[in-house]
Design a protein around this motif. Structure first.
Motif, PDB file in Angstrom:
ATOM      1  N   GLY A  15       0.802  -1.207   0.000  1.00  0.00           N
ATOM      2  CA  GLY A  15       0.000   0.000   0.000  1.00  0.00           C
ATOM      3  C   GLY A  15       0.839   1.262   0.000  1.00  0.00           C
ATOM      4  O   GLY A  15       2.074   1.216  -0.118  1.00  0.00           O
ATOM      5  N   SER A  16       0.157   2.397   0.140  1.00  0.00           N
ATOM      6  CA  SER A  16       0.807   3.702   0.062  1.00  0.00           C
ATOM      7  C   SER A  16       0.371   4.590   1.221  1.00  0.00           C
ATOM      8  O   SER A  16      -0.733   4.450   1.750  1.00  0.00           O
ATOM      9  CB  SER A  16       0.457   4.407  -1.253  1.00  0.00           C
ATOM     10  N   LEU A  17       1.252   5.490   1.583  1.00  0.00           N
ATOM     11  CA  LEU A  17       0.956   6.551   2.543  1.00  0.00           C
ATOM     12  C   LEU A  17       1.675   7.809   2.097  1.00  0.00           C
ATOM     13  O   LEU A  17       2.723   7.742   1.435  1.00  0.00           O
ATOM     14  CB  LEU A  17       1.421   6.181   3.953  1.00  0.00           C
ATOM     15  N   GLY A  65      13.150   4.523  -5.526  1.00  0.00           N
ATOM     16  CA  GLY A  65      12.195   3.964  -6.470  1.00  0.00           C
ATOM     17  C   GLY A  65      10.816   3.723  -5.879  1.00  0.00           C
ATOM     18  O   GLY A  65       9.859   3.474  -6.618  1.00  0.00           O
ATOM     19  N   ARG A  66      10.696   3.793  -4.558  1.00  0.00           N
ATOM     20  CA  ARG A  66       9.401   3.584  -3.898  1.00  0.00           C
ATOM     21  C   ARG A  66       8.898   4.867  -3.223  1.00  0.00           C
ATOM     22  O   ARG A  66       7.697   5.110  -3.161  1.00  0.00           O
ATOM     23  CB  ARG A  66       9.501   2.481  -2.847  1.00  0.00           C
ATOM     24  N   GLN A  81       5.923  10.825  -0.269  1.00  0.00           N
ATOM     25  CA  GLN A  81       5.007   9.849  -0.831  1.00  0.00           C
ATOM     26  C   GLN A  81       5.668   8.482  -0.758  1.00  0.00           C
ATOM     27  O   GLN A  81       6.748   8.288  -1.315  1.00  0.00           O
ATOM     28  CB  GLN A  81       4.664  10.197  -2.280  1.00  0.00           C
ATOM     29  N   MET A  82       4.999   7.553  -0.080  1.00  0.00           N
ATOM     30  CA  MET A  82       5.575   6.223   0.122  1.00  0.00           C
ATOM     31  C   MET A  82       4.689   5.189  -0.560  1.00  0.00           C
ATOM     32  O   MET A  82       3.522   5.027  -0.180  1.00  0.00           O
ATOM     33  CB  MET A  82       5.683   5.924   1.621  1.00  0.00           C
ATOM     34  N   ASN A  83       5.235   4.547  -1.560  1.00  0.00           N
ATOM     35  CA  ASN A  83       4.507   3.507  -2.301  1.00  0.00           C
ATOM     36  C   ASN A  83       5.156   2.145  -2.092  1.00  0.00           C
ATOM     37  O   ASN A  83       6.291   2.060  -1.622  1.00  0.00           O
ATOM     38  CB  ASN A  83       4.489   3.843  -3.795  1.00  0.00           C
ATOM     39  N   SER A  84       4.427   1.111  -2.449  1.00  0.00           N
ATOM     40  CA  SER A  84       4.938  -0.265  -2.336  1.00  0.00           C
ATOM     41  C   SER A  84       5.536  -0.515  -0.965  1.00  0.00           C
ATOM     42  O   SER A  84       6.641  -1.049  -0.823  1.00  0.00           O
ATOM     43  CB  SER A  84       5.988  -0.531  -3.425  1.00  0.00           C
ATOM     44  N   LEU A  85       4.803  -0.137   0.054  1.00  0.00           N
ATOM     45  CA  LEU A  85       5.317  -0.253   1.418  1.00  0.00           C
ATOM     46  C   LEU A  85       5.531  -1.702   1.817  1.00  0.00           C
ATOM     47  O   LEU A  85       4.774  -2.604   1.410  1.00  0.00           O
ATOM     48  CB  LEU A  85       4.369   0.440   2.391  1.00  0.00           C
ATOM     49  N   GLU A  86       6.541  -1.900   2.612  1.00  0.00           N
ATOM     50  CA  GLU A  86       6.944  -3.224   3.085  1.00  0.00           C
ATOM     51  C   GLU A  86       6.909  -3.226   4.609  1.00  0.00           C
ATOM     52  O   GLU A  86       7.057  -2.161   5.238  1.00  0.00           O
ATOM     53  CB  GLU A  86       8.351  -3.543   2.577  1.00  0.00           C
ATOM     54  N   PRO A  87       6.739  -4.394   5.219  1.00  0.00           N
ATOM     55  CA  PRO A  87       6.773  -4.438   6.697  1.00  0.00           C
ATOM     56  C   PRO A  87       8.044  -3.828   7.281  1.00  0.00           C
ATOM     57  O   PRO A  87       8.011  -3.252   8.378  1.00  0.00           O
ATOM     58  CB  PRO A  87       6.674  -5.936   6.986  1.00  0.00           C
ATOM     59  N   VAL A 119       4.361   4.920  11.316  1.00  0.00           N
ATOM     60  CA  VAL A 119       3.920   4.171  10.141  1.00  0.00           C
ATOM     61  C   VAL A 119       4.040   2.685  10.465  1.00  0.00           C
ATOM     62  O   VAL A 119       5.112   2.220  10.858  1.00  0.00           O
ATOM     63  CB  VAL A 119       4.785   4.515   8.913  1.00  0.00           C
ATOM     64  N   THR A 120       2.941   1.968  10.305  1.00  0.00           N
ATOM     65  CA  THR A 120       2.930   0.531  10.554  1.00  0.00           C
ATOM     66  C   THR A 120       2.463  -0.178   9.289  1.00  0.00           C
ATOM     67  O   THR A 120       1.378   0.121   8.787  1.00  0.00           O
ATOM     68  CB  THR A 120       1.999   0.166  11.720  1.00  0.00           C
ATOM     69  N   VAL A 121       3.296  -1.078   8.786  1.00  0.00           N
ATOM     70  CA  VAL A 121       2.970  -1.820   7.574  1.00  0.00           C
ATOM     71  C   VAL A 121       2.768  -3.279   7.956  1.00  0.00           C
ATOM     72  O   VAL A 121       3.694  -3.930   8.438  1.00  0.00           O
ATOM     73  CB  VAL A 121       4.075  -1.684   6.515  1.00  0.00           C
TER      74      VAL A 121
END
Length: 123
Positions: A15-17, A65-66, A81-87, A119-121
């Motif tokens: 997801g994105s934030l 890149g993310r 802008q944070m895309n393709s978020l990872e844990p 931020v929690t992924v």
């Protein structure tokens, strides 16, 4: 300069934030702004930074890149802008201002800090 970070929350992996750093002070447009993060039990690490004019930005390899950093000097804000978020992106995110105007990956070279936003992924 006073900084207020916002926009954190809980998101699923992939997801994105969008984080925002709102600043007070008439000289904010002359400062570089960086984003750092600190995960539980780990040291604070550099994420991204943008120069005073917004003409140059640089990133940690782990987010390149993310994530995209940008600024709006007319409104005294810097966004991440944070895309393709990872844990692994789970952390408290801080924005900071550097009066040199050029930014740095070293946190000790920043002059002002915001309070952080979590931020929690989830996986």
């Amino acid at each position: 300069v006073q900084l207020q970070a916002s926009g954190g929350g809980l998101v699923q992996a992939g997801g994105s934030l969008r984080l925002s750093c709102a600043a007070s002070g008439r000289t904010f447009s002359s400062y570089a702004v960086g984003w750092f993060r600190q995960a539980p039990g780990k040291e604070r690490e550099f994420v991204a930074a943008i120069t005073w004019s917004g003409s140059y930005a640089f990133y940690a390899d782990s987010v390149k890149g993310r994530f995209t950093i940008s600024r709006d000097n007319a409104n005294n804000t810097v966004n991440l802008q944070m895309n393709s978020l990872e844990p692994e992106d789970t952390a408290v995110y801080y924005c900071a201002a550097d009066r040199s105007g050029w930014g740095n990956k070293r946190s000790d070279l920043y002059d002002y800090w915001g309070q952080g936003t979590l931020v929690t992924v989830s996986s």
